[in-house]
Design a protein around this motif. Structure first.
Motif, mmCIF file in Angstrom:
data_model
loop_
_atom_site.group_PDB
_atom_site.id
_atom_site.type_symbol
_atom_site.label_atom_id
_atom_site.label_comp_id
_atom_site.label_asym_id
_atom_site.label_seq_id
_atom_site.Cartn_x
_atom_site.Cartn_y
_atom_site.Cartn_z
ATOM 1 N N HIS A 206 -32.732 12.774 -69.833
ATOM 2 C CA HIS A 206 -32.857 11.867 -68.685
ATOM 3 C C HIS A 206 -32.151 12.434 -67.452
ATOM 4 O O HIS A 206 -32.644 12.310 -66.325
ATOM 5 N N ARG A 207 -31.016 13.076 -67.670
ATOM 6 C CA ARG A 207 -30.327 13.717 -66.544
ATOM 7 C C ARG A 207 -31.214 14.795 -65.914
ATOM 8 O O ARG A 207 -31.327 14.875 -64.692
ATOM 9 N N ILE B 298 -26.474 6.693 -66.223
ATOM 10 C CA ILE B 298 -27.307 6.741 -67.427
ATOM 11 C C ILE B 298 -26.479 6.260 -68.613
ATOM 12 O O ILE B 298 -25.417 6.805 -68.875
ATOM 13 N N ARG C 103 -27.303 8.242 -56.306
ATOM 14 C CA ARG C 103 -26.447 8.194 -57.491
ATOM 15 C C ARG C 103 -27.153 7.435 -58.601
ATOM 16 O O ARG C 103 -27.777 6.400 -58.350
ATOM 17 N N ARG D 7 -29.592 11.563 -73.254
ATOM 18 C CA ARG D 7 -28.881 11.591 -71.970
ATOM 19 C C ARG D 7 -29.175 12.886 -71.221
ATOM 20 O O ARG D 7 -29.399 12.880 -70.007
ATOM 21 N N ALA D 8 -29.149 14.003 -71.955
ATOM 22 C CA ALA D 8 -29.404 15.297 -71.313
ATOM 23 C C ALA D 8 -30.822 15.358 -70.747
ATOM 24 O O ALA D 8 -31.042 15.846 -69.628
ATOM 25 N N VAL E 71 -25.068 12.221 -60.948
ATOM 26 C CA VAL E 71 -25.338 11.481 -62.187
ATOM 27 C C VAL E 71 -24.031 11.223 -62.926
ATOM 28 O O VAL E 71 -23.206 12.122 -63.089
ATOM 29 N N VAL F 39 -34.008 13.199 -63.913
ATOM 30 C CA VAL F 39 -33.480 12.613 -62.671
ATOM 31 C C VAL F 39 -33.176 13.707 -61.658
ATOM 32 O O VAL F 39 -33.513 13.594 -60.475
ATOM 33 N N GLU F 40 -32.531 14.784 -62.114
ATOM 34 C CA GLU F 40 -32.166 15.867 -61.197
ATOM 35 C C GLU F 40 -33.404 16.584 -60.662
ATOM 36 O O GLU F 40 -33.402 17.069 -59.515
ATOM 37 N N GLU G 47 -22.739 9.668 -66.665
ATOM 38 C CA GLU G 47 -23.240 9.326 -68.000
ATOM 39 C C GLU G 47 -22.239 8.454 -68.737
ATOM 40 O O GLU G 47 -21.029 8.575 -68.549
#
Length: 288
Positions: free
Chosen positions: A27-28, A16, A13, A24-25, A40, A31-32, A42
């Protein structure tokens, strides 16, 4: 599987925080890509982000420094001061000059990178952070086991009060009896209806009694509330006052249960002493 599953169980988990939806998009997505099946959460500002970390206890936090409502440096300091989440690694990704965050970065599990950062470099940093052992030097291991952050620590209570059940019942009973009034005071603090000096004095008093009875979760929330009052941070005052109310109610319920247990044990002890006195009338109850 819900997001309330303890960290280390189920999928990884990540929380962000960034006020920029584009960042944010991005970094997501990174990460994914790094962690298949990751969950995730946000947040677009610091207060919501801190609340998400407290609720979900993630495996990693990605945080910007330039956040609305509360500075990102303050977010890092606050998270590293909270025993429940202080072990979680934080990757700070910011276009702002990093400056002092008032924690020793590598020792405390805080990793710092400046935007723009190459995608591959960011992936490497995320994987490095996720591989960090979740231990914070300088804190007792019992914090990491959850004992220090428990609602009611009987060992801490016995350390402060001793093992005499009369003393325990008297002090714990007073703690319970004062609870309603202290909940009202916390509401006044939350709504800024008391002068700061009076708020700080009241909360300091609650903090002392919480430590005496072993209400450790309440102690940590009250300590955070004192800091927020001293720094005149209205948003954190509201947040920590609400958390302190919840912790106080939980502590009172736990203390009531312990008092019931003491009373049952004391009744048995008194009956045993009475029987012993009947067997030997020459002895007083206290000598048995």
């Amino acid at each position: 599987m819900t997001m309330d599953t303890p960290a280390g169980q189920g999928p990884k988990r990540v929380v962000i925080f960034d006020d920029d939806p584009v960042c944010r998009a991005l970094h997501r997505a990174v990460v994914e890509e790094c962690v298949p099946g990751v969950v995730v959460v946000e947040a677009d500002e610091g207060i919501r982000g801190m609340a998400a970390v407290m609720k979900h206890t993630p495996d990693l936090v990605l945080a910007d420094l330039a956040l609305p409502n509360i500075d990102g440096r303050r977010v890092v300091r606050e998270l590293k001061a909270m025993p429940k989440v202080c072990h979680i690694p934080i990757l700070v990704i910011s276009s702002v000059r990093l400056g002092a965050i008032d924690v020793h970065p590598m020792q405390q599990g805080v990793f710092l990178v400046t935007k723009p950062v190459a995608r591959d470099d960011l992936k490497s940093m995320i994987m490095q952070c996720l591989s960090v052992k979740r231990v914070v030097p300088g804190f007792e291991p019992s914090i990491l086991r959850g004992e220090i952050y428990c609602v009611f620590d009987q060992q801490a209570m016995a350390f402060a009060l001793g093992t005499d059940w009369r003393c325990q019942l008297e002090v714990l009973g007073l703690f319970v009896a004062l609870a309603d009034e202290r909940l009202r005071v916390l509401d006044q603090v939350r709504l800024m209806r008391l002068p700061h000096f009076e708020s700080r004095t009241e909360v300091h008093g609650m903090l002392g009694s919480a430590r005496v009875v072993g209400a450790n979760r309440l102690s940590y929330r009250l300590a955070a509330l004192v800091r927020a009052i001293e720094e005149d941070d209205l948003m954190l005052i509201e947040l920590y006052a609400l958390e302190a109310k919840d912790a106080l109610e939980a502590a009172v319920a736990a203390v009531r249960g312990h008092m019931d247990s003491i009373s049952r044990e004391a009744s048995v002890e008194i009956l045993d002493r009475i029987r012993a006195r009947q067997d030997d009338p020459g002895k007083r109850i206290g000598e048995v």
